[in-house]
Design an enzyme around this catalytic site. Structure first.
Site, PDB file in Angstrom:
ATOM      1  CD  GLU A   1      30.044   1.982   8.342  1.00 24.13           C
ATOM      2  OE1 GLU A   1      31.208   1.717   8.712  1.00 24.13           O
ATOM      3  OE2 GLU A   1      29.054   1.915   9.103  1.00 24.13           O
TER       4      GLU A   1
ATOM      5  CB  SER B   1      34.638   2.814  15.299  1.00 21.13           C
ATOM      6  OG  SER B   1      35.710   2.772  14.387  1.00 21.13           O
TER       7      SER B   1
ATOM      8  CG  HIS C   1      33.038   4.298  10.342  1.00 22.56           C
ATOM      9  ND1 HIS C   1      32.743   3.019  10.739  1.00 22.56           N
ATOM     10  CD2 HIS C   1      34.005   4.742  11.198  1.00 22.56           C
ATOM     11  CE1 HIS C   1      33.508   2.676  11.774  1.00 22.56           C
ATOM     12  NE2 HIS C   1      34.278   3.704  12.074  1.00 22.56           N
TER      13      HIS C   1
END
Length: 315
Positions: free
Chosen positions: A246, A182, A296
């Protein structure tokens, strides 16, 4: 199947020693007094050390974990895996490395030094600090208390952390891996595009390519322009991982779909992989994979397995 290394008599003794605890949980009688389970010492990972290290330049303090490999170092030294979000990722990666070290010799990879970089405190995620540390500064700008500190942290790693690891253990300078998820993945990409020789391997999982209107995509363009037709004094491998879920179409709720539609993380990450692969530079190997069924959050664990494998690849 390879025989269990414990002799059967030893296994029986170990099982017998724990029988009271486990059988008590199945008993229909009530224990006369509380058991000592939660009074036992906290669990510690073997071969692991932790310290809070203050950067004398920035004044920031980062929590550092280091797991030393068991057994002798390879002739070239140990590969090193540097993990961002160490509070969340270090224990899993360290255990994976220990599991690998316990495999039969013909299946065993070179033992990796696992270094976690996180923040003081027991929280798994420190949102404010990771935004401060993992996001790149705006073009022409500097770090603030809220964001843009990627260069500050990379300087700390280069100036303080990497030399300390190299002084403590024999390391392979050609197998130095930086891994992040991330915001951490965003920092990994920023590191590759701005200082491609600080590490030799880069593992970016679900990188926040949307940050500041896709700023890292522009950084990638400048990286390509700088080294097109010019000497490339680095040799790097980039591993990109993202979850198949995602996307806006796969989002579980309308709110998440709106976020995915705005950020376009999978689309941008795949486009970045295509752009870099098309260069066909011998100094830059790019490997992209979409992990089926992962979103995610869940993509972090399987991608960590891949990052460790990348770190342990032979030269």
């Amino acid at each position: 199947m390879r025989a269990d290394p414990l002799h059967s008599s030893t296994r029986r003794a170990l099982l017998a020693s724990g029988a009271g605890l486990w059988l008590a949980g199945c008993s229909t009688t009530t224990p006369s007094q509380p058991g000592p389970l939660l009074q036992a010492p906290p669990v510690q990972l073997p071969g692991t050390h932790q310290m809070d290290l203050r950067d004398p330049v920035s004044g920031h303090t980062w929590r550092i974990w280091v797991q030393r490999p068991a057994g002798p170092a390879p002739a070239t030294g140990h590969p090193v895996l540097y993990l961002l979000d160490g509070n969340a990722s270090f224990a899993l990666a360290a255990q994976l490395a220990r599991n690998g070290a316990g495999r039969p010799g013909e299946l065993r990879s070179d033992g990796a030094i696992v270094v976690g970089i996180g923040h003081p405190g027991d929280a798994t995620i420190h949102p404010a600090e990771r935004q401060r540390d993992y996001t790149p500064p705006v073009p022409g700008g500097t770090a603030t208390a809220q964001a843009g500190g990627a260069e500050v942290l990379l300087d700390f790693i280069a100036r303080e952390l990497q030399p300390r690891v190299a002084a403590a253990l024999p390391v392979d300078p050609q197998r130095q891996t930086l891994s992040g998820h991330s915001f951490g993945g965003l920092m990994v990409l920023h590191a590759l595009f701005t200082r491609p020789a600080q590490f030799t391997r880069y593992a970016a999982t679900s990188p926040s390519v949307w940050w500041n209107n896709g700023q890292v995509m522009g950084t990638a363009e400048r990286f390509v322009q700088a080294y097109t037709g010019a000497p490339r004094p680095f040799r790097a491998q980039l591993q990109l991982r993202i979850g198949s879920l995602e996307t806006a179409e796969a989002a579980a709720t309308p709110a998440r779909a709106a976020v995915q539609r705005e950020r376009r993380m999978r689309e941008r990450t795949e486009a970045l992989a295509t752009q870099l692969s098309a260069l066909q530079w011998p100094e830059l190997a790019v490997q992209m994979q979409v992990l089926a069924g992962e979103d995610h959050g869940s993509v972090m664990a399987p991608a960590l397995i891949d990052a460790l494998a990348l770190a342990q690849l032979p030269r």
